[in-house]
Design a protein around this motif. Structure first.
Motif, mmCIF file in Angstrom:
data_model
loop_
_atom_site.group_PDB
_atom_site.id
_atom_site.type_symbol
_atom_site.label_atom_id
_atom_site.label_comp_id
_atom_site.label_asym_id
_atom_site.label_seq_id
_atom_site.Cartn_x
_atom_site.Cartn_y
_atom_site.Cartn_z
ATOM 1 N N GLU A 1 -7.180 4.884 1.418
ATOM 2 C CA GLU A 1 -5.717 4.478 1.401
ATOM 3 C C GLU A 1 -5.403 3.057 1.566
ATOM 4 N N GLN A 2 -5.933 2.445 2.450
ATOM 5 C CA GLN A 2 -5.889 1.027 2.588
ATOM 6 C C GLN A 2 -6.426 0.334 1.244
ATOM 7 N N LEU A 3 -7.478 0.529 0.731
ATOM 8 C CA LEU A 3 -8.080 -0.095 -0.164
ATOM 9 C C LEU A 3 -7.314 0.101 -1.565
ATOM 10 N N PHE A 4 -6.614 1.515 -1.679
ATOM 11 C CA PHE A 4 -5.833 1.726 -2.832
ATOM 12 C C PHE A 4 -4.584 0.862 -2.621
ATOM 13 N N ASP A 5 -3.992 0.614 -1.587
ATOM 14 C CA ASP A 5 -2.724 0.226 -1.268
ATOM 15 C C ASP A 5 -2.855 -1.420 -1.644
ATOM 16 N N ALA A 6 -4.067 -1.994 -1.119
ATOM 17 C CA ALA A 6 -4.735 -3.342 -1.790
ATOM 18 C C ALA A 6 -4.625 -3.485 -3.312
ATOM 19 N N ALA A 7 -5.276 -2.412 -3.719
ATOM 20 C CA ALA A 7 -5.434 -2.612 -5.346
ATOM 21 C C ALA A 7 -3.875 -2.422 -5.967
ATOM 22 N N VAL B 1 -9.936 -6.700 -4.075
ATOM 23 C CA VAL B 1 -9.313 -5.494 -3.323
ATOM 24 C C VAL B 1 -9.684 -5.583 -1.755
ATOM 25 N N THR B 2 -10.721 -5.928 -1.522
ATOM 26 C CA THR B 2 -11.501 -5.939 -0.136
ATOM 27 C C THR B 2 -10.902 -7.185 0.528
ATOM 28 N N THR B 3 -10.624 -8.199 -0.094
ATOM 29 C CA THR B 3 -10.176 -9.326 0.327
ATOM 30 C C THR B 3 -8.664 -8.947 0.667
ATOM 31 N N GLU B 4 -7.981 -8.301 -0.208
ATOM 32 C CA GLU B 4 -6.468 -8.014 0.267
ATOM 33 C C GLU B 4 -6.480 -7.014 1.175
ATOM 34 N N ALA B 5 -7.380 -6.161 1.309
ATOM 35 C CA ALA B 5 -7.193 -5.243 2.428
ATOM 36 C C ALA B 5 -7.633 -5.790 3.834
ATOM 37 N N GLY B 6 -8.323 -6.823 3.610
ATOM 38 C CA GLY B 6 -8.817 -7.517 4.901
ATOM 39 C C GLY B 6 -10.056 -7.032 5.530
#
Length: 199
Positions: A12-18, A35-40
């Motif tokens: 869910e965190q990765l999808f929200d970041a996407a 995506v991973t940068t956005e998700a931290g």
């Protein structure tokens, strides 16, 4: 990026970041690193949960399609209330004001993603075909209630509304259409199937 970041619901965190990357920068900017940068989180986190980035994207698209169930339920409950035009305009604004438009562009942009989606979604672009089903179900309910004429061609009206709505909202970098513009489009599409008012 730290590798020890604990993510409660990784998917869910990765999808929200996407979602955020897509809405902010468009499909060409959507990479595993973005995506991973956005998700931290570390880039390896994504690859521990998905075979590759296209697998991640396919799951992301299908998850966002599943989320449309709540929109469909809300639109179904609106049948018989308010106006048909107003209900449709509200539903289309909610649909296309979300990440849906960006997902259509993403699916169009990536050949491998389309190929993966075809394995479970044989025709059309998932978000759009699900949206057509949602609108068709609502229109059918309104026709059954007598708020559309008995001869209303739902199979034509639903994709017409989705196609016209998509065109209104498709410019990701521009200003979203005003409510009046959405209402005017809906009125034009369904005008011929609204019953004549009683004298």
């Amino acid at each position: 990026m730290p590798t020890g970041v604990v993510l409660r619901d990784v998917r869910e965190q990765l999808f929200d970041a996407a979602d955020r990357v897509l809405l902010r920068e468009g499909p060409s900017a959507l990479t595993s690193r973005a995506v991973t940068t956005e998700a931290g989180c570390a880039k390896g986190v994504l690859h521990r949960h998905f075979d590759d980035f296209d697998h991640f994207l396919a799951e992301f698209v299908l998850d966002r399609v599943d989320r449309m169930d709540a929109q469909a339920a809300a639109l179904g409950r609106a049948a018989g209330t308010g106006t048909v035009t107003g209900n449709l305009a509200t539903a289309l604004t909610a649909l296309f004001g979300s990440v849906a438009v960006a997902i259509v562009a993403l699916v169009t942009f990536r050949d491998e993603l389309r190929s993966r989606l075809r394995r479970t979604w044989p025709a059309g672009v998932p978000v759009l075909t699900e949206a057509v089903t949602m609108i068709a179900s609502y229109l059918t309910a309104e026709r059954n209630l007598g708020r559309l004429t008995a001869n209303a061609d739902i199979d034509t009206l639903a994709p017409t509304l989705i196609g016209a709505g998509h065109l209104l909202f498709a410019d990701r970098t521009g200003t979203p259409p005003e409510a009046d513009a959405v209402g005017k489009m809906v009125t034009a599409v369904i005008a011929g199937v609204l019953p004549e008012p009683l004298p």
